[in-house]
Design a protein around this motif. Structure first.
Motif: not given
Length: 448
Positions: A90-101, A292-296, A349-356
């Motif tokens: 999960l991409v939230l608040g600029g962080q990557h967190m394991a999902y299911p959360l 999978t990345f989740y981006l609400p 994609l870059t802002d989400a940290g999915i790619i560099q």
């Protein structure tokens, strides 16, 4: 099944998606004469593959969860099922967190101020604690539909609502959350029911959702499985064969209708929003092992980005990494062309940290899937029941599945509904009784 219902007429199954095909297969196994008609040139519906660089990619991130209804696996036990580790983020608040959360990660993603506000709301606001505990029951009690906004704010507070819940609703439906029904709070994202997330976080031992099941050749393999079985059994399956409202009324026998409910009940305002699929090729080794990345959050056009190769090695390209970015239609016109906005997609994609930073897109392909998300606006349930009553008055017409029943549900749930409908017809149940019975499917919970 009970003793077979006597009928000399063939049963018409409208639609060759997973619901229609599985219903036809179950009818065929029970000895019925079946005809399947599909308006499209190919089977599959939302499980039909999207060819990209020679790969049969899914239409988004589909998977079968361990808690799925067992009938799908029973019917397809000879399919090449694989058990895959769950590696979502999960991409939230600029962080990557394991999902299911887990709830702790969720609160960290919201940030200290919002998390403190949410905790204070829970401890101090009258009714908030009970509201969290009774979230599932309350959101389905729509005698007075107060709307998604008021429902969620009363339970988690305004800050958490504005930061996490509201952006996703606006992204998917393109409407202010006050116009959307409180029933939507049943969850596209598992944290939409905070109390269930808290309980899951406290559960000892290995999480059940730490893995998922997936056919090696993609979800199209399930479509091929049912279609091959039907054709081998001699069932007539017609493609490029749309069925009109008048055709349904004129059919001499039962009709299992898995097309869009609004097609045969057009006067009830049951509408959908669509989904843009962006299949993207990137330099090899760009993504890592996240499936999978989740981006609400609202700064991202896409709500979910998946990597097909992490679902099955058969969906891997030897030369590039492939992503599927799902962009809910929301306020985007259906003719929006995101392939002309590659700089925007790359930046997100870059802002989400999915790619560099500095990674360039190698290729991009867009597919628009119309009518994916039911528009659950306030008052929809009354209109839905009226639509089903109208269909029942047409004769032996039984709407089934995600489209036929105006639902948002998973693959296994579609097969379960098909089985329920077949058993209902087999026992001599009427269309009017089926319309009432359909209420039970409103409690189906979409699993990400």
């Amino acid at each position: 099944m009970t003793e077979r219902r006597p009928t000399s007429q063939p049963i018409l199954v409208v639609g060759a998606g997973i619901t229609g095909l599985s219903a036809a297969w179950l009818l065929c196994r029970a000895g019925y004469s079946v005809t399947v008609r599909e308006a499209a040139p190919d089977p599959g519906g939302l499980l039909a593959p999207v060819p990209f660089r020679g790969l049969p990619c899914d239409r988004g991130s589909h998977r079968i969860h361990p808690a799925a209804h067992p009938l799908l696996l029973e019917l397809t036990e000879s399919a090449n099922w694989q058990t895959r580790p769950r590696r979502g983020k999960l991409v939230l608040g600029g962080q990557h967190m394991a999902y299911p959360l887990q709830m702790g990660d969720f609160l960290r993603g919201l940030g200290p101020k919002t998390a403190a506000h949410m905790a204070a709301n829970y401890l101090v606001k009258p009714g908030a604690r009970r509201g969290l505990k009774e979230w599932e029951r309350d959101r389905a009690d729509v005698e007075e539909d107060i709307g998604f906004e008021d429902f969620v704010i009363a339970r988690v507070g305004r800050r958490a609502y504005q930061q996490f819940y509201a952006p996703y609703v606006e992204k998917v439906w393109g409407m202010h959350p006050s116009e959307i029904s409180q029933t939507v709070a049943k969850a596209r994202v598992s944290t939409a029911s905070p109390m269930s997330t808290i309980k899951k976080a406290l559960r000892p031992g290995q999480r059940q959702d730490a893995h998922f099941l997936y056919p090696s050749g993609g979800m199209a393999e399930l479509v091929d499985f049912f279609l091959t079985g039907l054709l081998t059994a001699g069932v007539e399956v017609e493609f490029d064969s749309p069925v009109s409202h008048d055709d349904v009324r004129a059919w001499d026998g039962p009709v299992l209708f898995s097309g869009h409910l609004s097609h045969i009940a057009p006067d009830h305002g049951l509408e959908h929003r669509g989904l843009f699929l962006l299949h993207i090729a990137l330099p090899k080794g760009t993504i890592g092992d996240t499936d999978t990345f989740y981006l609400p959050e609202s700064q991202f056009d896409f709500g979910r980005v998946s990597q097909p190769a992490r679902f099955s090695a058969d969906l891997s390209d030897p030369d590039v990494d492939v992503l599927c970015a799902e962009v809910p239609q929301g306020r985007h016109p259906p003719d929006t062309d995101f392939t002309t906005q590659t700089d925007r997609i790359n930046r997100q994609l870059t802002d989400a940290g999915i790619i560099q930073p500095g990674v360039a897109l190698v290729d991009i392909q867009q597919t628009f899937c119309p009518r994916v998300y039911p528009m659950y606006t306030r008052g929809w349930l009354r209109r839905w029941r009226s639509a089903l009553a109208d269909v029942a008055s047409m004769g032996e017409v039984f709407p089934i599945g995600r489209q036929g029943l105006f639902l948002h549900c998973n693959v296994d749930q579609c097969v379960h509904i098909a089985d329920e409908a077949v058993q209902h017809i087999h026992s001599g149940g009427s269309a009017a009784d089926w319309a009432k019975k359909a209420d039970q499917f409103l409690s189906l919970r979409v699993r990400d």
